[in-house]
Write an enzyme that holds these catalytic residues in place. Structure first.
Site, short mmCIF file in Angstrom:
data_model
loop_
_atom_site.label_atom_id
_atom_site.label_comp_id
_atom_site.label_asym_id
_atom_site.label_seq_id
_atom_site.Cartn_x
_atom_site.Cartn_y
_atom_site.Cartn_z
N ARG A 15 15.36 -69.44 27.36
CA ARG A 15 15.44 -68.63 28.57
C ARG A 15 14.71 -69.49 29.74
NH1 ARG A 15 13.49 -63.24 25.36
NH2 ARG A 15 15.48 -62.73 24.35
N GLU A 69 22.98 -70.49 22.19
CA GLU A 69 23.86 -69.47 21.75
C GLU A 69 24.56 -69.67 20.58
OE1 GLU A 69 23.72 -66.56 22.63
OE2 GLU A 69 22.18 -66.87 24.33
N GLN A 76 25.22 -64.93 14.62
CA GLN A 76 24.78 -64.37 13.28
C GLN A 76 23.62 -65.10 12.46
OE1 GLN A 76 27.30 -62.22 11.28
NE2 GLN A 76 26.71 -61.68 13.31
N THR A 77 22.62 -65.42 13.20
CA THR A 77 21.31 -66.05 12.91
C THR A 77 20.08 -65.54 13.48
OG1 THR A 77 22.65 -67.99 12.64
CG2 THR A 77 20.25 -68.28 12.48
N LEU A 90 21.79 -74.17 7.92
CA LEU A 90 21.80 -73.35 8.68
C LEU A 90 23.01 -72.44 8.22
CD1 LEU A 90 20.49 -71.95 11.00
CD2 LEU A 90 21.86 -73.44 12.63
N TYR A 130 27.20 -71.45 8.05
CA TYR A 130 28.44 -71.12 8.91
C TYR A 130 28.72 -72.51 9.59
CZ TYR A 130 28.77 -66.25 8.36
OH TYR A 130 29.10 -64.98 7.92
N TYR A 165 31.54 -63.20 23.12
CA TYR A 165 30.10 -62.77 23.27
C TYR A 165 29.41 -64.39 23.96
CZ TYR A 165 25.36 -63.65 22.44
OH TYR A 165 24.18 -63.97 22.70
N ASP A 190 27.02 -57.91 21.29
CA ASP A 190 26.67 -58.59 19.78
C ASP A 190 26.09 -57.35 18.99
OD1 ASP A 190 24.10 -57.68 20.95
OD2 ASP A 190 22.99 -59.80 20.21
N CYS A 224 14.81 -51.47 18.93
CA CYS A 224 15.94 -50.50 18.41
C CYS A 224 16.41 -51.52 17.20
CB CYS A 224 16.89 -50.42 19.46
SG CYS A 224 18.00 -48.94 19.20
N CYS A 250 9.52 -45.83 22.35
CA CYS A 250 10.80 -46.40 23.08
C CYS A 250 10.85 -45.56 24.13
CB CYS A 250 11.94 -46.03 22.07
SG CYS A 250 13.46 -46.24 22.73
N CYS A 277 17.67 -40.28 24.18
CA CYS A 277 18.41 -40.89 22.95
C CYS A 277 18.67 -39.94 22.35
CB CYS A 277 17.11 -41.78 22.29
SG CYS A 277 18.24 -42.54 20.71
#
Length: 347
Positions: free
Chosen positions: A21, A33, A38-39, A76, A78, A116, A134, A188, A198, A204
DNA sequence: CATCCGTGGCG
DNA sequence: TCGCCAAGGAT
């Protein structure tokens, strides 16, 4: 305050400080990314550092060979992600003169980059106004707005994508995208969400209707199939026989021991009388190594056994994909988890 | 578009 | 032990 501004305000005070970031370099963002597809962050983090250090630029990534990339990706999962990244790096060098694209459509054309990832890279690097969708976004939106539509259907994807794009902050899309994902991952959460404090607890829909644990709705996947793998450890004067997997099946292009797969669970006595075994190993002596290992993949349960063939080198009918490597060089090969954890334990 | 592609953590 | 599922994509 708007939905987006609440999330951004939350993110500025509570968001995690993650290394990818700190940059707007689309190449570095791309690395993070794809690694994070999926990790979990904790699982991907060490791989991110490894790849940044090993391939500081996309040109250096493209110049590597696939075996090297897969070796760095080892563990890792995939693995098509690693193979697609390598292809994408070559395309960036050839078609974009090594300048990693920031444009959504350009990104989408790269192998391994879907909607994504293209939205993430383009919004984080140059602030393109594309909402990420996602697992986190599905969950947050399904709960806050009380949407019962199954997320893994065409209808669900279309509905949530439209809502996500409708809610994005047009003034700061990148920060908004970071915020909603971080919020989904840390507040969440799928299990034991922190609804008590929250920022959306007053509005919500799921909290109001007591359906937090039921959302998002997801159709159940097909059951896994069972497979039976028999691996053979064959040594010859400090060398060990390894086999490279094909490109069609699980663990594509990864190294392992010579393998005989059987349709059903077979006893050793039955296994050594199969045609495949006889052709490859004749009547070489067989010694079992350990018991059955159950290895769970996303769509298969693999029941693996390992055997040592002490004198097979004399009778062996070697296949094209089988090659000897020095034991101390096995470290350099890209191996899947089932095999390298066996090596760590027994060799 | 349903299915395939890994691994690890958690209740 | 078991099922879920995690910053998805390709076919």
């Amino acid at each position: 305050m708007s939905f987006a501004n609440k999330l951004i305000a939350w993110y500025r005070s509570e968001g995690r400080d993650l290394p990818w970031r700190k940059t707007q370099d689309p190449y570095i963002i791309w690395l993070s990314e794809v690694i994070l597809q999926q990790t979990r962050v904790e699982q991907g983090l060490p791989y991110f550092y490894t790849f940044v250090e090993h391939f500081p630029s996309v040109a250096e990534f493209a110049a590597a060979n696939e075996d090297e990339v897969l070796r760095l990706w080892q563990g890792l999962g995939y693995y098509s992600r690693a193979r697609n990244m390598h292809k994408a790096a070559k395309i960036v060098v050839q078609d974009y003169q090594g300048q990693f694209p920031c444009d959504y459509e350009d990104l989408l054309s790269l192998p391994g980059v879907g909607e994504y990832t293209a939205a993430a890279i383009s919004s984080f690097s140059v602030g393109e106004c594309k909402a990420v969708l996602d697992g986190n976004v599905f969950r947050v939106l399904a709960r806050v707005f009380g949407i019962p539509t199954a997320i893994n259907t065409g209808e669900g994807k279309k509905l949530f994508q439209a809502l996500a794009q409708d809610l994005i902050s047009t003034s700061d899309p990148g920060t908004y995208n970071h915020a909603i994902m971080d919020f989904g991952a840390t507040v969440c959460k799928p299990k034991a969400p922190l609804c008590g404090d929250c920022i959306f607890r007053g509005e919500c829909a799921a909290l109001e209707e007591d359906t937090v644990a039921l959302l998002p709705v997801k159709l159940k996947a097909k059951k896994s199939r069972d497979r039976y793998f028999n691996y053979f450890v064959i040594e010859d004067d400090g060398m060990i026989l390894m086999s490279k997997r094909g490109s069609e099946d699980v663990w594509a292009n990864m190294y392992e021991f010579p393998l005989i797969e059987t349709k059903d669970k077979l006893e050793l006595e039955e296994l050594i009388h199969t045609e495949e075994y006889r052709t490859a190993f004749g009547d070489a002596v067989v010694k079992p190594l350990g018991g059955v290992t159950k290895h769970v993949l996303s769509h298969q349960n693999i029941y693996a056994r390992f055997f040592r063939l002490p004198n097979a080198k004399d009778v062996l009918e070697k296949k094209d994909t089988w090659h000897y490597f020095l034991l101390e060089n096995l470290d350099k090969l890209a191996k899947h988890k089932l095999v390298f954890s066996f090596i760590d334990k027994y060799l």
